[in-house]
Design an enzyme around this catalytic site. Structure first.
Site, PDB file in Angstrom:
ATOM      1  N   GLU A 112      34.464  33.577  35.827  1.00 13.97           N
ATOM      2  CA  GLU A 112      33.731  34.813  36.125  1.00 13.97           C
ATOM      3  C   GLU A 112      34.670  35.941  36.549  1.00 13.97           C
ATOM      4  O   GLU A 112      35.614  35.703  37.304  1.00 13.97           O
ATOM      5  CB  GLU A 112      32.723  34.548  37.260  1.00 13.97           C
ATOM      6  N   GLU A 144      25.582  38.515  32.088  1.00 17.52           N
ATOM      7  CA  GLU A 144      24.428  38.043  32.865  1.00 17.52           C
ATOM      8  C   GLU A 144      23.738  39.209  33.566  1.00 17.52           C
ATOM      9  O   GLU A 144      24.353  39.969  34.321  1.00 17.52           O
ATOM     10  CB  GLU A 144      24.877  36.982  33.891  1.00 17.52           C
ATOM     11  N   ASP A 180      32.505  25.315  32.939  1.00 17.33           N
ATOM     12  CA  ASP A 180      32.806  26.315  33.967  1.00 17.33           C
ATOM     13  C   ASP A 180      33.939  25.857  34.878  1.00 17.33           C
ATOM     14  O   ASP A 180      33.936  24.712  35.362  1.00 17.33           O
ATOM     15  CB  ASP A 180      31.564  26.526  34.857  1.00 17.33           C
ATOM     16  N   LYS A 239      35.138  28.442  31.059  1.00 23.40           N
ATOM     17  CA  LYS A 239      34.555  29.760  31.364  1.00 23.40           C
ATOM     18  C   LYS A 239      34.877  30.113  32.801  1.00 23.40           C
ATOM     19  O   LYS A 239      34.894  29.228  33.668  1.00 23.40           O
ATOM     20  CB  LYS A 239      33.034  29.741  31.159  1.00 23.40           C
ATOM     21  N   ASP A 247      28.328  25.723  36.111  1.00 20.48           N
ATOM     22  CA  ASP A 247      28.317  25.292  37.517  1.00 20.48           C
ATOM     23  C   ASP A 247      26.922  25.495  38.129  1.00 20.48           C
ATOM     24  O   ASP A 247      26.708  25.175  39.304  1.00 20.48           O
ATOM     25  CB  ASP A 247      29.433  25.958  38.338  1.00 20.48           C
ATOM     26  N   SER A 248      25.969  25.964  37.321  1.00 24.19           N
ATOM     27  CA  SER A 248      24.557  25.935  37.739  1.00 24.19           C
ATOM     28  C   SER A 248      24.139  24.485  37.988  1.00 24.19           C
ATOM     29  O   SER A 248      23.097  24.221  38.603  1.00 24.19           O
ATOM     30  CB  SER A 248      23.657  26.565  36.674  1.00 24.19           C
TER      31      SER A 248
HETATM   32  O1  KIV Z   1      26.471  28.119  35.258  1.00 23.11           O
HETATM   33  C1  KIV Z   1      25.733  28.580  34.379  1.00 23.11           C
HETATM   34  O2  KIV Z   1      24.708  27.974  34.011  1.00 23.11           O
HETATM   35  C2  KIV Z   1      26.069  29.846  33.774  1.00 23.11           C
HETATM   36  C3  KIV Z   1      25.024  30.505  32.929  1.00 23.11           C
HETATM   37  C4  KIV Z   1      24.011  31.123  33.795  1.00 23.11           C
HETATM   38  C5  KIV Z   1      25.618  31.472  31.982  1.00 23.11           C
HETATM   39  O3  KIV Z   1      27.129  30.361  34.015  1.00 23.11           O
END
Ligand code: KIV
Length: 271
Positions: A110, A174, A80, A108, A41-42
């Protein structure tokens, strides 16, 4: 051959796992060498221009996942679950299924013990889950190193054990202090994937825009730059602008010519 969850888990203590983020088909094709492409989600920051990940939606993640899947490469695809998409077990399973249907092999999310039940409900629905501990960008107020005190470290180690029990097949760590990341890596049975967490993790992940030197807003110390692509792009754009203004581009080799006889006939008719 397309990588499987088992391939990744089996790499623990044998071979380092390579992970890069990816959000589109072109980049996923160029990154086909890595074991895992993380549709992170970056994307909110590097693709959509947001300040952080908190405005990223399920629709965004579905679109990015589809694009990466369309590259049809061998890397495992992990997507994510965006913020607010896994607040309860029902939403978590429904939204995970949507990402799987879009082409993800796993999702994924968090968090530690507070998301243990959520992780269990997703894995019980036969959807593989990657965990994410340490700095949690979806909720972090400040980007600071995690696991710097004994108490903080113990909590992180316990969280890693708890979410492993819930069924995660690997865990992103992280910005965890290197010593604590090493301890977690030794103490759990699934691979750890570090970002700013030192060399002892089972694998490493970087945001692809960071490692290519494409993203200029943030330059975290852990994000080694293997290229200065933003500089190269600016130079290329500058050359393009100059050549168009000076009528050097397009050159004859970039044009499509009409047949000479046809052209002469045309000229006679339209004069
Ligand atoms: O969203 C993302 O790019 C991430 C990485 C920083 C692990 O979760």
């Amino acid at each position: 051959m397309h990588k499987t969850i088992k391939n990744i888990v089996d790499m623990k203590r044998k071979e380092k796992i390579t992970v890069l983020t990816g959000y589109d088909s072109t980049m996923a094709t160029l990154c086909e060498e890595v074991d895992v492409i993380l549709v992170g989600d970056s994307a909110g920051m590097v693709m959509l221009g947001y300040e952080n990940t908190s405005s990223v939606t399920m629709d965004d993640m579905i679109r990015f996942t589809t694009a990466v899947k369309n590259a049809k490469k061998n890397s495992l695809i992990v997507s994510d679950l965006p913020i607010n998409s896994y607040q309860n077990e029902k939403d978590a399973v429904t939204n995970s299924l949507k990402l799987i249907e879009a082409g993800a092999d796993a999702v994924k999310l968090e968090g530690g013990r507070e998301v243990a039940k959520i992780i269990k409900s997703i894995t019980e629905s036969k959807i593989p889950v990657m965990g994410h501990l340490g700095l949690l960008p979806q909720t972090a107020v400040k980007y600071t190193v995690q696991g710097k005190t004994k108490e903080d470290a113990i909590k992180l180690i316990e969280d890693a054990k708890i979410i492993t029990e819930s069924g995660v097949f690997s865990i992103v760590l992280e910005m965890v202090s290197s010593q604590v990341a090493k301890l977690i890596t030794e103490k759990i049975s699934v691979p750890t994937i570090g970002i700013g967490s030192g060399k002892d993790c089972d694998g490493q992940v970087l945001v692809v825009h960071d490692m290519l030197g494409l993203f200029e807003k943030l330059k975290p110390k852990f994000a080694k730059r293997y290229l200065s692509l933003s500089e190269e792009i600016r130079n290329a754009v500058k050359s393009y602008v100059v050549e168009v203004k000076d009528e050097k581009f397009p050159a004859i080799e970039n044009e499509f010519q009409m047949d000479e006889t046809e052209y002469n006939k045309l000229r006679k008719e339209i004069v």
